[in-house]
Write an enzyme that holds these catalytic residues in place. Structure first.
Site, mmCIF file in Angstrom:
data_model
loop_
_atom_site.group_PDB
_atom_site.id
_atom_site.type_symbol
_atom_site.label_atom_id
_atom_site.label_comp_id
_atom_site.label_asym_id
_atom_site.label_seq_id
_atom_site.Cartn_x
_atom_site.Cartn_y
_atom_site.Cartn_z
ATOM 1 N N ARG A 10 -4.724 54.383 39.900
ATOM 2 C CA ARG A 10 -4.976 54.206 38.511
ATOM 3 C C ARG A 10 -3.812 55.109 37.603
ATOM 4 O O ARG A 10 -3.844 55.047 36.505
ATOM 5 C CB ARG A 10 -6.230 55.141 38.129
ATOM 6 N N CYS B 68 -9.719 63.214 40.408
ATOM 7 C CA CYS B 68 -8.766 63.226 41.657
ATOM 8 C C CYS B 68 -9.616 63.021 42.921
ATOM 9 O O CYS B 68 -10.437 64.151 43.075
ATOM 10 C CB CYS B 68 -7.765 64.080 41.717
#
Length: 210
Positions: A43, A101
């Site tokens: 991303r 994350c």
């Protein structure tokens, strides 16, 4: 895979042609402005995030935007840092973490990594950040602390970066500058660590004259 194939064909037909003169210049060498160390997460696109062209960033990516402390052992991240600093002469090094994350989730719940032992060992380089955040929450670390852990991890990796001889030399001579960023995927915002305040602040506050 079909989308990727179509993408390559589109690049050759349109993207390459649009920057044909730039690629002609880059064909014989590079002179990047900065070393950009970030996560492998799909991303994040460093060039898109910084609105930069090919040749402007020397990019190093791995799970968790990790910089192992310098040792005698050679690794890809260590070699990339040394090359960027000593050969390419980059003036700035950015370590950029990001929201949501997966690596930080793995640090929080290490048991979930038992089936991926190499990942688990690699994330051992986040131990300092993990313990720092745990100590602030009475030894408790959950996914509610992921933002705090992400920030602590970027700063921990920045400290590891200072242990690399090539970086230490350039820092001592004022020839390289270090930056700690955290990118928010949902809102596109970037927060930057400010040594003066000891906290992460909005990008425009960190670089007011840019």
């Amino acid at each position: 895979m079909e989308d990727i194939i179509r993408g390559v064909l589109s690049f050759q037909k349109h993207g390459f042609e649009k920057r044909k003169n730039l690629f002609k210049e880059l064909a014989t060498g590079q002179n990047p402005k900065a070393l950009f160390i970030t996560c492998s997460d799909s991303r994040i696109d460093p060039n898109l995030l910084t609105d930069s062209e090919p040749g402007e960033l020397f990019i190093c990516r791995n799970a968790g935007n990790i910089v192992p402390p310098h040792t005698s052992a050679t690794g890809g991240t260590t070699a990339s840092i040394e090359y960027a600093v000593s050969v390419l002469g980059v003036a700035d090094i950015i370590i950029c973490g990001h929201s949501d994350c997966g690596a930080m989730k793995g640090v929080i719940n290490s048991e979930s990594l038992n089936k991926v032992p190499h990942v688990k060992e690699w994330l051992g380089h986040c131990a300092n950040a993990k313990e720092q955040v745990k100590s602030k929450h009475a030894g408790c670390l959950t996914e509610s602390h992921i933002e705090e852990l992400t920030q602590a991890n970027v700063l921990s990796q920045l400290q590891h970066l200072r242990s690399h001889p090539s970086v230490a030399e350039k820092l001592a001579n004022g020839e390289v500058h270090l930056h700690a960023w955290v990118y928010g995927i949902k809102n596109g915002q970037v927060n930057v660590y400010c040594e003066k305040s000891g906290s992460f602040i909005p990008f425009t506050s960190a670089y007011p004259n840019s």
